[in-house]
Design a protein around this motif. Structure first.
Motif, PDB file in Angstrom:
ATOM      1  N   UNK A   1      41.760  33.860  38.014  1.00 31.07           N
ATOM      2  CA  UNK A   1      41.284  35.210  38.339  1.00 31.07           C
ATOM      3  C   UNK A   1      40.956  35.999  37.072  1.00 31.07           C
ATOM      4  N   UNK A   2      41.781  35.858  36.049  1.00 29.35           N
ATOM      5  CA  UNK A   2      41.534  36.544  34.775  1.00 29.35           C
ATOM      6  C   UNK A   2      40.259  36.027  34.135  1.00 29.35           C
ATOM      7  N   UNK A   3      40.055  34.719  34.184  1.00 27.83           N
ATOM      8  CA  UNK A   3      38.847  34.127  33.605  1.00 27.83           C
ATOM      9  C   UNK A   3      37.610  34.631  34.344  1.00 27.83           C
ATOM     10  N   UNK A   4      37.656  34.659  35.678  1.00 30.12           N
ATOM     11  CA  UNK A   4      36.528  35.157  36.469  1.00 30.12           C
ATOM     12  C   UNK A   4      36.262  36.627  36.158  1.00 30.12           C
ATOM     13  N   UNK A   5      37.320  37.427  36.114  1.00 32.40           N
ATOM     14  CA  UNK A   5      37.165  38.857  35.836  1.00 32.40           C
ATOM     15  C   UNK A   5      36.559  39.074  34.450  1.00 32.40           C
ATOM     16  N   UNK A   6      36.960  38.276  33.471  1.00 37.07           N
ATOM     17  CA  UNK A   6      36.391  38.377  32.133  1.00 37.07           C
ATOM     18  C   UNK A   6      34.909  38.056  32.156  1.00 37.07           C
ATOM     19  N   UNK A   7      34.530  37.032  32.891  1.00 37.75           N
ATOM     20  CA  UNK A   7      33.117  36.687  33.014  1.00 37.75           C
ATOM     21  C   UNK A   7      32.311  37.806  33.648  1.00 37.75           C
ATOM     22  N   UNK A   8      32.864  38.428  34.690  1.00 32.02           N
ATOM     23  CA  UNK A   8      32.177  39.539  35.340  1.00 32.02           C
ATOM     24  C   UNK A   8      32.041  40.721  34.378  1.00 32.02           C
ATOM     25  N   UNK A   9      33.064  40.974  33.588  1.00 32.93           N
ATOM     26  CA  UNK A   9      33.013  42.076  32.627  1.00 32.93           C
ATOM     27  C   UNK A   9      31.953  41.821  31.557  1.00 32.93           C
ATOM     28  N   UNK A  10      31.885  40.605  31.065  1.00 35.86           N
ATOM     29  CA  UNK A  10      30.871  40.260  30.066  1.00 35.86           C
ATOM     30  C   UNK A  10      29.474  40.417  30.655  1.00 35.86           C
ATOM     31  N   UNK A  11      29.295  39.976  31.896  1.00 36.97           N
ATOM     32  CA  UNK A  11      28.004  40.154  32.564  1.00 36.97           C
ATOM     33  C   UNK A  11      27.650  41.630  32.689  1.00 36.97           C
TER      34      UNK A  11
END
Length: 93
Positions: free
Chosen positions: A18-28
Motif C-alpha cells: 500500500x505504501x509503494x502504491x501510494x508513493x507511485x500515486x504521489x509521484x504521478x
C-alpha cells in the motif's frame, strides 16, 4: 464488524504494498502538477534558486531551517490551491 471486513476488501493492498502504491500515486501527482500547472513550476524553480542561495550564503542553521520549511509550505499551499481550483472547475461551468 461486518463493515470493517467490507471496507478492508474494497481498499485493496495492505502494508508495504500500500505504501509503494501510494508513493507511485504521489509521484504521478507531482508530475501532473509540474506538467499542467505553471504556478507550480514557478514555485519549484524559485525554491531551487532559494536552495542554491542557501548553500552559498552564511546563514545559521535555524535560518536555513526556516527558509526550507517556508519553501516546502509554499509548495504544499500551491498544490492545495491547484486541487481546489480543479474541483471548482470540475463542478461549475
Amino acid at each position: 464488524f461486518v463493515a470493517d471486513s467490507f471496507a478492508n476488501e474494497v481498499k485493496g493492498k495492505k502494508g508495504l504494498a500500500r505504501i509503494v502504491k501510494a508513493t507511485g500515486y504521489s509521484i504521478d501527482g507531482f508530475k501532473a502538477a509540474y506538467k499542467f500547472e505553471a504556478a507550480f513550476r514557478q514555485v519549484i524553480w524559485l525554491n531551487l534558486l532559494l536552495f542554491t542561495v542557501i548553500i552559498f550564503m552564511p546563514f545559521n542553521v535555524s535560518a536555513i531551517m526556516v527558509l526550507v520549511i517556508a519553501s516546502f509550505l509554499s509548495l504544499i499551499v500551491e498544490l492545495i490551491n491547484t486541487g481546489i481550483e480543479a474541483s471548482v472547475d470540475h463542478t461549475s461551468t
